[in-house]
Motif scaffolding. Sequence first.
Motif, PDB file in Angstrom:
ATOM      1  N   PRO A  56       0.808  -1.235   0.000  1.00  0.00           N
ATOM      2  CA  PRO A  56       0.000   0.000   0.000  1.00  0.00           C
ATOM      3  C   PRO A  56       0.837   1.279   0.000  1.00  0.00           C
ATOM      4  O   PRO A  56       0.463   2.269  -0.631  1.00  0.00           O
ATOM      5  CB  PRO A  56      -0.821  -0.098   1.287  1.00  0.00           C
ATOM      6  N   ILE A  57       1.990   1.248   0.640  1.00  0.00           N
ATOM      7  CA  ILE A  57       2.877   2.414   0.651  1.00  0.00           C
ATOM      8  C   ILE A  57       3.430   2.653  -0.757  1.00  0.00           C
ATOM      9  O   ILE A  57       3.491   3.789  -1.236  1.00  0.00           O
ATOM     10  CB  ILE A  57       4.017   2.213   1.675  1.00  0.00           C
ATOM     11  N   ILE A  58       3.807   1.568  -1.426  1.00  0.00           N
ATOM     12  CA  ILE A  58       4.298   1.680  -2.805  1.00  0.00           C
ATOM     13  C   ILE A  58       3.212   2.243  -3.712  1.00  0.00           C
ATOM     14  O   ILE A  58       3.476   3.103  -4.560  1.00  0.00           O
ATOM     15  CB  ILE A  58       4.795   0.306  -3.307  1.00  0.00           C
ATOM     16  N   GLN A  59       1.968   1.792  -3.522  1.00  0.00           N
ATOM     17  CA  GLN A  59       0.865   2.272  -4.348  1.00  0.00           C
ATOM     18  C   GLN A  59       0.583   3.754  -4.120  1.00  0.00           C
ATOM     19  O   GLN A  59       0.297   4.484  -5.063  1.00  0.00           O
ATOM     20  CB  GLN A  59      -0.394   1.456  -4.097  1.00  0.00           C
ATOM     21  N   VAL A  60       0.676   4.202  -2.887  1.00  0.00           N
ATOM     22  CA  VAL A  60       0.456   5.625  -2.594  1.00  0.00           C
ATOM     23  C   VAL A  60       1.548   6.468  -3.237  1.00  0.00           C
ATOM     24  O   VAL A  60       1.268   7.511  -3.846  1.00  0.00           O
ATOM     25  CB  VAL A  60       0.382   5.866  -1.069  1.00  0.00           C
ATOM     26  N   VAL A  61       2.794   6.038  -3.133  1.00  0.00           N
ATOM     27  CA  VAL A  61       3.903   6.778  -3.737  1.00  0.00           C
ATOM     28  C   VAL A  61       3.744   6.826  -5.261  1.00  0.00           C
ATOM     29  O   VAL A  61       3.907   7.884  -5.882  1.00  0.00           O
ATOM     30  CB  VAL A  61       5.266   6.157  -3.333  1.00  0.00           C
ATOM     31  N   LEU A  62       3.399   5.683  -5.865  1.00  0.00           N
ATOM     32  CA  LEU A  62       3.199   5.657  -7.318  1.00  0.00           C
ATOM     33  C   LEU A  62       2.017   6.526  -7.735  1.00  0.00           C
ATOM     34  O   LEU A  62       2.066   7.186  -8.776  1.00  0.00           O
ATOM     35  CB  LEU A  62       2.999   4.216  -7.797  1.00  0.00           C
ATOM     36  N   ALA A  63       0.951   6.539  -6.932  1.00  0.00           N
ATOM     37  CA  ALA A  63      -0.212   7.371  -7.257  1.00  0.00           C
ATOM     38  C   ALA A  63       0.146   8.853  -7.222  1.00  0.00           C
ATOM     39  O   ALA A  63      -0.257   9.617  -8.105  1.00  0.00           O
ATOM     40  CB  ALA A  63      -1.349   7.078  -6.287  1.00  0.00           C
ATOM     41  N   VAL A  64       0.916   9.263  -6.218  1.00  0.00           N
ATOM     42  CA  VAL A  64       1.331  10.664  -6.130  1.00  0.00           C
ATOM     43  C   VAL A  64       2.236  11.030  -7.305  1.00  0.00           C
ATOM     44  O   VAL A  64       2.077  12.090  -7.922  1.00  0.00           O
ATOM     45  CB  VAL A  64       2.032  10.939  -4.774  1.00  0.00           C
ATOM     46  N   LEU A  65       3.179  10.148  -7.648  1.00  0.00           N
ATOM     47  CA  LEU A  65       4.058  10.405  -8.791  1.00  0.00           C
ATOM     48  C   LEU A  65       3.269  10.466 -10.097  1.00  0.00           C
ATOM     49  O   LEU A  65       3.572  11.283 -10.966  1.00  0.00           O
ATOM     50  CB  LEU A  65       5.133   9.324  -8.884  1.00  0.00           C
ATOM     51  N   ILE A  75       1.451  13.858 -10.227  1.00  0.00           N
ATOM     52  CA  ILE A  75       2.417  14.919 -10.524  1.00  0.00           C
ATOM     53  C   ILE A  75       2.835  14.865 -11.996  1.00  0.00           C
ATOM     54  O   ILE A  75       2.906  15.893 -12.670  1.00  0.00           O
ATOM     55  CB  ILE A  75       3.644  14.809  -9.594  1.00  0.00           C
ATOM     56  N   GLY A  76       3.094  13.667 -12.503  1.00  0.00           N
ATOM     57  CA  GLY A  76       3.486  13.522 -13.906  1.00  0.00           C
ATOM     58  C   GLY A  76       2.409  13.986 -14.862  1.00  0.00           C
ATOM     59  O   GLY A  76       2.689  14.624 -15.880  1.00  0.00           O
ATOM     60  N   ILE A  77       1.155  13.686 -14.547  1.00  0.00           N
ATOM     61  CA  ILE A  77       0.054  14.113 -15.411  1.00  0.00           C
ATOM     62  C   ILE A  77      -0.122  15.624 -15.361  1.00  0.00           C
ATOM     63  O   ILE A  77      -0.340  16.272 -16.391  1.00  0.00           O
ATOM     64  CB  ILE A  77      -1.239  13.382 -15.012  1.00  0.00           C
ATOM     65  N   ILE A 107      10.780  13.396 -21.430  1.00  0.00           N
ATOM     66  CA  ILE A 107      11.176  12.594 -20.270  1.00  0.00           C
ATOM     67  C   ILE A 107      10.010  12.460 -19.302  1.00  0.00           C
ATOM     68  O   ILE A 107       9.737  11.374 -18.779  1.00  0.00           O
ATOM     69  CB  ILE A 107      12.407  13.219 -19.580  1.00  0.00           C
ATOM     70  N   ILE A 108       9.292  13.560 -19.058  1.00  0.00           N
ATOM     71  CA  ILE A 108       8.124  13.518 -18.172  1.00  0.00           C
ATOM     72  C   ILE A 108       7.039  12.625 -18.767  1.00  0.00           C
ATOM     73  O   ILE A 108       6.391  11.849 -18.057  1.00  0.00           O
ATOM     74  CB  ILE A 108       7.596  14.942 -17.909  1.00  0.00           C
ATOM     75  N   PHE A 109       6.832  12.714 -20.081  1.00  0.00           N
ATOM     76  CA  PHE A 109       5.824  11.900 -20.761  1.00  0.00           C
ATOM     77  C   PHE A 109       6.123  10.409 -20.621  1.00  0.00           C
ATOM     78  O   PHE A 109       5.259   9.622 -20.224  1.00  0.00           O
ATOM     79  CB  PHE A 109       5.758  12.312 -22.237  1.00  0.00           C
ATOM     80  N   VAL A 110       7.350  10.019 -20.927  1.00  0.00           N
ATOM     81  CA  VAL A 110       7.743   8.610 -20.840  1.00  0.00           C
ATOM     82  C   VAL A 110       7.735   8.144 -19.383  1.00  0.00           C
ATOM     83  O   VAL A 110       7.289   7.035 -19.074  1.00  0.00           O
ATOM     84  CB  VAL A 110       9.126   8.385 -21.495  1.00  0.00           C
ATOM     85  N   GLY A 111       8.198   9.003 -18.485  1.00  0.00           N
ATOM     86  CA  GLY A 111       8.186   8.662 -17.061  1.00  0.00           C
ATOM     87  C   GLY A 111       6.779   8.445 -16.531  1.00  0.00           C
ATOM     88  O   GLY A 111       6.543   7.545 -15.718  1.00  0.00           O
ATOM     89  N   THR A 112       5.828   9.238 -17.001  1.00  0.00           N
ATOM     90  CA  THR A 112       4.437   9.078 -16.583  1.00  0.00           C
ATOM     91  C   THR A 112       3.878   7.748 -17.066  1.00  0.00           C
ATOM     92  O   THR A 112       3.149   7.072 -16.332  1.00  0.00           O
ATOM     93  CB  THR A 112       3.582  10.243 -17.130  1.00  0.00           C
ATOM     94  N   ILE A 113       4.233   7.349 -18.273  1.00  0.00           N
ATOM     95  CA  ILE A 113       3.780   6.051 -18.783  1.00  0.00           C
ATOM     96  C   ILE A 113       4.366   4.916 -17.950  1.00  0.00           C
ATOM     97  O   ILE A 113       3.661   3.962 -17.586  1.00  0.00           O
ATOM     98  CB  ILE A 113       4.159   5.895 -20.267  1.00  0.00           C
ATOM     99  N   ILE A 114       5.640   5.015 -17.607  1.00  0.00           N
ATOM    100  CA  ILE A 114       6.291   3.976 -16.808  1.00  0.00           C
ATOM    101  C   ILE A 114       5.664   3.884 -15.425  1.00  0.00           C
ATOM    102  O   ILE A 114       5.377   2.791 -14.923  1.00  0.00           O
ATOM    103  CB  ILE A 114       7.808   4.238 -16.720  1.00  0.00           C
ATOM    104  N   VAL A 115       5.405   5.033 -14.796  1.00  0.00           N
ATOM    105  CA  VAL A 115       4.782   5.045 -13.469  1.00  0.00           C
ATOM    106  C   VAL A 115       3.367   4.466 -13.544  1.00  0.00           C
ATOM    107  O   VAL A 115       2.940   3.735 -12.645  1.00  0.00           O
ATOM    108  CB  VAL A 115       4.788   6.470 -12.874  1.00  0.00           C
ATOM    109  N   ALA A 116       2.630   4.765 -14.616  1.00  0.00           N
ATOM    110  CA  ALA A 116       1.279   4.226 -14.766  1.00  0.00           C
ATOM    111  C   ALA A 116       1.307   2.709 -14.897  1.00  0.00           C
ATOM    112  O   ALA A 116       0.461   2.007 -14.313  1.00  0.00           O
ATOM    113  CB  ALA A 116       0.602   4.857 -15.977  1.00  0.00           C
ATOM    114  N   ILE A 117       2.270   2.182 -15.645  1.00  0.00           N
ATOM    115  CA  ILE A 117       2.389   0.729 -15.785  1.00  0.00           C
ATOM    116  C   ILE A 117       2.754   0.095 -14.451  1.00  0.00           C
ATOM    117  O   ILE A 117       2.187  -0.939 -14.058  1.00  0.00           O
ATOM    118  CB  ILE A 117       3.413   0.378 -16.884  1.00  0.00           C
TER     119      ILE A 117
END
Length: 74
Positions: free
Chosen positions: A6-15, A18-20, A51-61
Amino acid sequence: MSQILPIIQVVLAVLLIIGILFQRSDAGLGSAFGQDTFGGVKYEKRGLEKIIFVGTIIVAILFALSAFAALFIK
């Protein structure tokens, strides 16, 4: 592992949020009301924006994979 997921999911959700929010939107409000936006100038992502675009896709996956992992770990 089930306590840290759950901590990992919260961090990924915040990232992901921010990326979007950092991405540039060329569509504008006009496309929501049916204006033609196909005749506009083509825009290519470069540098930090790409970089932000690709990073957002990676974080979403990663977020989707962590959500599926949460289904099977419980």
